[in-house]
Write an enzyme that holds these catalytic residues in place. Structure first.
Site, PDB file in Angstrom:
ATOM      1  N   VAL A  14       0.853  -1.188   0.000  1.00  0.00           N
ATOM      2  CA  VAL A  14       0.000   0.000   0.000  1.00  0.00           C
ATOM      3  C   VAL A  14       0.888   1.237   0.000  1.00  0.00           C
ATOM      4  O   VAL A  14       1.305   1.725   1.038  1.00  0.00           O
ATOM      5  CB  VAL A  14      -0.965   0.007   1.212  1.00  0.00           C
ATOM      6  CG1 VAL A  14      -1.832   1.256   1.197  1.00  0.00           C
ATOM      7  CG2 VAL A  14      -1.847  -1.237   1.196  1.00  0.00           C
ATOM      8  N   HIS A  15       1.202   1.718  -1.202  1.00  0.00           N
ATOM      9  CA  HIS A  15       1.983   2.951  -1.371  1.00  0.00           C
ATOM     10  C   HIS A  15       1.009   4.080  -1.683  1.00  0.00           C
ATOM     11  O   HIS A  15      -0.191   3.965  -1.403  1.00  0.00           O
ATOM     12  CB  HIS A  15       3.063   2.766  -2.448  1.00  0.00           C
ATOM     13  CG  HIS A  15       2.527   2.260  -3.749  1.00  0.00           C
ATOM     14  ND1 HIS A  15       2.058   3.092  -4.732  1.00  0.00           N
ATOM     15  CD2 HIS A  15       2.353   0.989  -4.219  1.00  0.00           C
ATOM     16  CE1 HIS A  15       1.638   2.374  -5.766  1.00  0.00           C
ATOM     17  NE2 HIS A  15       1.795   1.088  -5.465  1.00  0.00           N
ATOM     18  N   ALA A  16       1.469   5.178  -2.235  1.00  0.00           N
ATOM     19  CA  ALA A  16       0.633   6.372  -2.410  1.00  0.00           C
ATOM     20  C   ALA A  16      -0.629   6.130  -3.239  1.00  0.00           C
ATOM     21  O   ALA A  16      -1.714   6.570  -2.858  1.00  0.00           O
ATOM     22  CB  ALA A  16       1.457   7.494  -3.031  1.00  0.00           C
ATOM     23  N   ALA A  19      -3.179   3.901  -1.390  1.00  0.00           N
ATOM     24  CA  ALA A  19      -3.659   4.658  -0.222  1.00  0.00           C
ATOM     25  C   ALA A  19      -4.683   5.696  -0.665  1.00  0.00           C
ATOM     26  O   ALA A  19      -5.706   5.906  -0.001  1.00  0.00           O
ATOM     27  CB  ALA A  19      -2.496   5.330   0.490  1.00  0.00           C
ATOM     28  N   GLU A  87      -3.308  -3.003 -10.038  1.00  0.00           N
ATOM     29  CA  GLU A  87      -1.893  -2.786 -10.407  1.00  0.00           C
ATOM     30  C   GLU A  87      -1.259  -3.995 -11.076  1.00  0.00           C
ATOM     31  O   GLU A  87      -0.196  -3.875 -11.665  1.00  0.00           O
ATOM     32  CB  GLU A  87      -1.085  -2.416  -9.159  1.00  0.00           C
ATOM     33  CG  GLU A  87      -1.431  -1.064  -8.632  1.00  0.00           C
ATOM     34  CD  GLU A  87      -0.474  -0.589  -7.563  1.00  0.00           C
ATOM     35  OE1 GLU A  87      -0.390   0.630  -7.361  1.00  0.00           O
ATOM     36  OE2 GLU A  87       0.192  -1.411  -6.914  1.00  0.00           O
TER      37      GLU A  87
END
Length: 88
Positions: A14-16, A19, A87
């Site tokens: 969970v990166h930018a 998030a 993704e």
């Protein structure tokens, strides 16, 4: 109150971007939505809160939704995790 476990299935964690998707989705609902990891609880409607969880691949999070639209909110956020945040 709805409570369910979610697993981070995308390799990048969970990166930018994820998030942001979580917070945007959570903000569509009136109920209170939180995520918990290792005793730390954050407001899922806060992008910065979600990022600070530092949830990597295979991390287990507990989602809690409490309010009039809690079931729909939990389902919408669970769908993000199931889709690997689109993704992969």
């Amino acid at each position: 109150m709805v409570e369910q476990q979610l697993v981070v299935k995308n390799r990048a964690g969970v990166h930018a971007r994820p998030a942001s998707l979580i917070a945007q989705t959570a903000n569509k609902f009136a109920c209170e939505i939180s995520l918990e990891r290792d005793g730390m609880t954050i407001n899922a409607k806060s992008i910065m809160g979600v990022i600070t969880m530092a949830a990597g691949y295979n991390t287990v999070l507990v989602l809690r939704a409490d309010g009039s639209d809690e079931l729909a909110a939990a389902q919408a956020i669970a769908a993000l995790f199931d889709s690997k945040f689109e993704e992969e």
